[in-house]
Design an enzyme around this catalytic site. Sequence first.
Site, PDB file in Angstrom:
ATOM      1  N   GLU A  99       0.844  -1.206   0.000  1.00 60.97           N
ATOM      2  CA  GLU A  99       0.000   0.000   0.000  1.00 60.97           C
ATOM      3  C   GLU A  99       0.879   1.255   0.000  1.00 60.97           C
ATOM      4  O   GLU A  99       2.005   1.228   0.488  1.00 60.97           O
ATOM      5  CB  GLU A  99      -0.866   0.020   1.266  1.00 60.97           C
ATOM      6  CG  GLU A  99      -2.297  -0.461   1.069  1.00 60.97           C
ATOM      7  CD  GLU A  99      -3.180   0.553   0.319  1.00 60.97           C
ATOM      8  OE1 GLU A  99      -2.675   1.431  -0.406  1.00 60.97           O
ATOM      9  OE2 GLU A  99      -4.412   0.434   0.469  1.00 60.97           O
ATOM     10  N   ASP A 103      -4.140   5.181   6.490  1.00 55.30           N
ATOM     11  CA  ASP A 103      -4.594   6.359   7.232  1.00 55.30           C
ATOM     12  C   ASP A 103      -5.555   5.879   8.336  1.00 55.30           C
ATOM     13  O   ASP A 103      -5.108   5.453   9.399  1.00 55.30           O
ATOM     14  CB  ASP A 103      -5.244   7.314   6.224  1.00 55.30           C
ATOM     15  CG  ASP A 103      -5.662   8.640   6.818  1.00 55.30           C
ATOM     16  OD1 ASP A 103      -5.393   8.879   8.000  1.00 55.30           O
ATOM     17  OD2 ASP A 103      -6.287   9.440   6.097  1.00 55.30           O
ATOM     18  N   ARG A 165       1.201  12.554  -8.841  1.00 59.23           N
ATOM     19  CA  ARG A 165       1.655  11.161  -8.679  1.00 59.23           C
ATOM     20  C   ARG A 165       3.080  10.961  -9.194  1.00 59.23           C
ATOM     21  O   ARG A 165       3.786  10.055  -8.762  1.00 59.23           O
ATOM     22  CB  ARG A 165       0.726  10.197  -9.434  1.00 59.23           C
ATOM     23  CG  ARG A 165      -0.678  10.096  -8.886  1.00 59.23           C
ATOM     24  CD  ARG A 165      -1.363   8.879  -9.503  1.00 59.23           C
ATOM     25  NE  ARG A 165      -2.805   8.896  -9.318  1.00 59.23           N
ATOM     26  CZ  ARG A 165      -3.444   8.439  -8.245  1.00 59.23           C
ATOM     27  NH1 ARG A 165      -2.761   7.947  -7.239  1.00 59.23           N
ATOM     28  NH2 ARG A 165      -4.766   8.474  -8.184  1.00 59.23           N
TER      29      ARG A 165
HETATM   30  P1  5GP Z   1      -7.744   4.891   4.827  1.00 57.88           P
HETATM   31  O1  5GP Z   1      -8.256   6.074   5.596  1.00 57.88           O
HETATM   32  O2  5GP Z   1      -8.865   3.969   4.431  1.00 57.88           O
HETATM   33  O3  5GP Z   1      -6.635   4.173   5.580  1.00 57.88           O
HETATM   34  O4  5GP Z   1      -7.108   5.462   3.503  1.00 57.88           O
HETATM   35  C1  5GP Z   1      -7.893   5.597   2.385  1.00 57.88           C
HETATM   36  C2  5GP Z   1      -7.160   6.126   1.206  1.00 57.88           C
HETATM   37  O5  5GP Z   1      -7.115   7.528   1.356  1.00 57.88           O
HETATM   38  C3  5GP Z   1      -5.704   5.713   0.989  1.00 57.88           C
HETATM   39  O6  5GP Z   1      -5.553   4.482   0.353  1.00 57.88           O
HETATM   40  C4  5GP Z   1      -5.236   6.852   0.117  1.00 57.88           C
HETATM   41  O7  5GP Z   1      -5.604   6.604  -1.215  1.00 57.88           O
HETATM   42  C5  5GP Z   1      -6.042   8.011   0.660  1.00 57.88           C
HETATM   43  N1  5GP Z   1      -5.234   8.855   1.555  1.00 57.88           N
HETATM   44  C6  5GP Z   1      -5.196   8.868   2.893  1.00 57.88           C
HETATM   45  N2  5GP Z   1      -4.363   9.814   3.360  1.00 57.88           N
HETATM   46  C7  5GP Z   1      -3.856  10.426   2.255  1.00 57.88           C
HETATM   47  C8  5GP Z   1      -2.925  11.502   2.044  1.00 57.88           C
HETATM   48  O8  5GP Z   1      -2.352  12.107   2.971  1.00 57.88           O
HETATM   49  N3  5GP Z   1      -2.668  11.823   0.754  1.00 57.88           N
HETATM   50  C9  5GP Z   1      -3.229  11.205  -0.310  1.00 57.88           C
HETATM   51  N4  5GP Z   1      -2.890  11.620  -1.529  1.00 57.88           N
HETATM   52  N5  5GP Z   1      -4.118  10.192  -0.156  1.00 57.88           N
HETATM   53  C10 5GP Z   1      -4.416   9.811   1.116  1.00 57.88           C
END
Ligand code: 5GP
Length: 175
Positions: A99, A103, A165
């Site tokens: 991954e 987050d 990206r």
């Molecule tokens: P989760 O909150 O489910 O762990 O993360 C969900 C998705 O949110 C991640 O896979 C990623 O695509 C996006 N994400 C979370 N934090 C960030 C960040 O700081 N920057 C970016 N670009 N995407 C994020």
Amino acid sequence: MQILDKSFEVFITGDEIQKEVKSLGETISEDYADKEVVFVAVLNGAFMFAADLMKTITCDSAISFVKMSSYHGTQSKGSVDELIGLNIDLKDKHVIIIEDIVDTGITIDKIVSFIESHGVASMRICTLLFKPSSFQGKNYPEYVGFSIPDAFVVGYGLDYDEKGRNLDAIYQIRN
Ligand code: 5GP
């Protein structure tokens, strides 16, 4: 640096990333020295990390690229998540999910339950970035490149509205 309407500053340099990715690859290669490992890389964000990490892997390995997708069923209301693109049989395999960022942990928890439903021998998570302060998930990543504070980052595969990206460093939003 400006991306669309937001301003960003360098947070982790390209050199620091490359050093950490090499170290992660060496650790994984040692841990799985006598095993075959199947990497499952989660698109889109992990494409760059997965490509660099794979170059440092010396154990027997294969890789498949997957994507979380949600579709609207014909019968039920709302959307249903699915994991698409898996082209390797994971039964009895040692799997490492790659991954870009964990987050809240909601996404990785969903991916883990899809992977586990394939009857894997073992499963671990490798993430370049981890935000421990916002994590509420069930599945902690075993291999973490950088633990970072809860601020929005872009670059090295991660996007802001599909931009950024391509950057070789990781940038943090400037408040
Ligand atoms: P989760 O909150 O489910 O762990 O993360 C969900 C998705 O949110 C991640 O896979 C990623 O695509 C996006 N994400 C979370 N934090 C960030 C960040 O700081 N920057 C970016 N670009 N995407 C994020």
